[in-house]
Write an enzyme that holds these catalytic residues in place. Structure first.
Site, PDB file in Angstrom:
ATOM      1  N   CYS A   1      -1.580   4.820  -3.437  1.00  0.00           N
ATOM      2  CA  CYS A   1      -0.467   4.898  -4.542  1.00  0.00           C
ATOM      3  C   CYS A   1       0.346   3.505  -4.663  1.00  0.00           C
ATOM      4  CB  CYS A   1       0.534   6.331  -4.168  1.00  0.00           C
ATOM      5  SG  CYS A   1       1.839   6.051  -5.436  1.00  0.00           S
TER       6      CYS A   1
ATOM      7  N   CYS B   1       4.104   4.120  -5.284  1.00  0.00           N
ATOM      8  CA  CYS B   1       4.983   4.421  -4.048  1.00  0.00           C
ATOM      9  C   CYS B   1       5.279   3.396  -3.074  1.00  0.00           C
ATOM     10  CB  CYS B   1       4.179   5.901  -3.482  1.00  0.00           C
ATOM     11  SG  CYS B   1       3.488   6.986  -4.529  1.00  0.00           S
ATOM     12  N   ASP B   2       4.076   2.795  -2.728  1.00  0.00           N
ATOM     13  CA  ASP B   2       4.010   1.805  -1.791  1.00  0.00           C
ATOM     14  C   ASP B   2       4.092   0.436  -1.853  1.00  0.00           C
ATOM     15  OD1 ASP B   2       3.951   4.016  -0.038  1.00  0.00           O
ATOM     16  OD2 ASP B   2       1.732   4.039   0.110  1.00  0.00           O
TER      17      ASP B   2
END
Ligand code: NAP
Length: 307
Positions: free
Chosen positions: A136, A139-140
């Site tokens: 992701c 997200c990261d």
């Protein structure tokens, strides 16, 4: 332990765009609804950078879209709970779902279980998840500010990840196994003109390098030569897989594990409907997920009326 709320008209499994749209339609039809979600409301769209192909919405951030959708369903009175369904059984009056230590009862079911990221299948992949490997970018990505990263895959998710990461990371290499990308042309063009994006086509990740964390990749190119890439992050975007086995007694699965359903999203079991990426279909998009959600909820309401 059975929940005290008693029997819901519709239990919806999955709080992504398909499940939440089903909840909106069912609530507007006056039905009681519980949406059970295993990880986070909003589904995969919450980890999309920008959605730019939703009619009449030229551009929207994935998190904002999913927050607005969740809020709309809740404002209409849909109940929501976190819980991963581990078992389902059919009883005279309806269906009982087990999630953790709780049981939930519903007269009908809408399964909108989505799909989860497919693993790349390279050695030591699991060991390095969270130590350089991610599924992701939204997200990261921030962990890789100004660093070199790579993305694997040639679909829309891979290109979305490249576009997002090119604004955060120092350099982004897209590695794809074929000479052609299947992603939308507009995103491919955008990525192609970013100064810090490189495409490595006809290439595959042969080895993950680094002990405690990822420090690089050995990439095998089409001509058989090998090239070492120094990257601290690898974003795997090689598609999705369904996770529907628990529901197989109620809804037939195709060879890929996706639910088979008719035009009304109905299954082989009366009162069980399926919606979104979890079902067998030709196009998995936000538009088709919300379309399924509305069709499945309408069919479920009709089925409840007919009982
Ligand atoms: P996808 O379209 O299935 O693409 C997966 C990509 O990964 C393909 O390019 C495939 O290569 C490659 N791949 C698969 N297995 C591999 C392996 N073991 N090793 C290396 N490469 C591998 O998946 P997706 O991009 O996650 O998209 C899923 C669905 O969501 C699609 O329908 C997509 O259109 C939709 N989506 C839409 C948007 C949007 O509308 N903005 C954004 C994200 C996703 P090949 O091409 O060689 O098969």
């Amino acid at each position: 332990m059975k929940e005290e709320q008693g029997m819901y008209d519709i239990l919806i499994v999955g709080g992504g765009p398909a499940g939440l749209t089903a909840a909106i339609y069912a609530r507007r039809a006056g039905r009681t609804v519980l949406v059970l979600e295993g990880t986070g409301f909003g589904g995969q769209i919450a980890s999309s950078h920008l959605v730019e192909n939703y009619p009449a919405v030229p551009s929207v951030n994935g998190v904002e879209y999913s927050d607005a959708l969740t809020a709309q369903a809740k404002a209409l009175g849909a109940e929501t709970r976190f819980g991963r369904v581990s078992a389902v059984r059919r009883e005279e009056e309806g269906f009982i779902l087990t999630a953790g230590k709780k049981e939930f009862e519903g007269r009908s079911l809408i399964l909108a279980t989505g799909a989860k990221p497919r693993r790349l299948g390279v050695e030591r992949e699991e060991e390095l998840v969270g130590r350089g490997i991610s599924y992701c970018a939204v997200c990261d990505g921030a962990f890789f500010r100004d660093k070199n990263v790579a993305v694997v895959g040639g679909g829309d998710s891979a290109l979305q990840a490249v576009l997002f990461l090119s604004g955060v990371a120092g350099h982004v290499t897209l590695i794809h196994r074929r000479g052609e990308l299947r992603a939308q042309g507009a995103d491919v063009e955008k990525a192609g003109v970013r100064g810090n994006v490189e495409f490595m086509l006809n290439s595959r990740v042969a080895e993950l390098l680094g002990e405690e964390k990822l420090t690089g990749l050995m990439v095998e190119q089409g001509d058989g030569s090998r090239r070492e890439l120094a990257v601290e992050g690898l974003f795997v975007e090689v598609g999705q897989e369904p996770d529907n086995a628990v529901f197989a007694p109620l809804a037939q699965l195709d060879e890929g594990g996706y639910f088979q359903a008719g035009e009304d999203c109905g299954t082989m079991t009366p009162g069980v409907f399926v919606a979104g990426d979890c079902r067998s279909k030709g196009l998995r998009q936000l538009t088709t997920a919300v379309a399924d959600g509305s069709v499945a909820a309408t069919a479920a309401c009709r089925w409840l009326e007919g009982r």
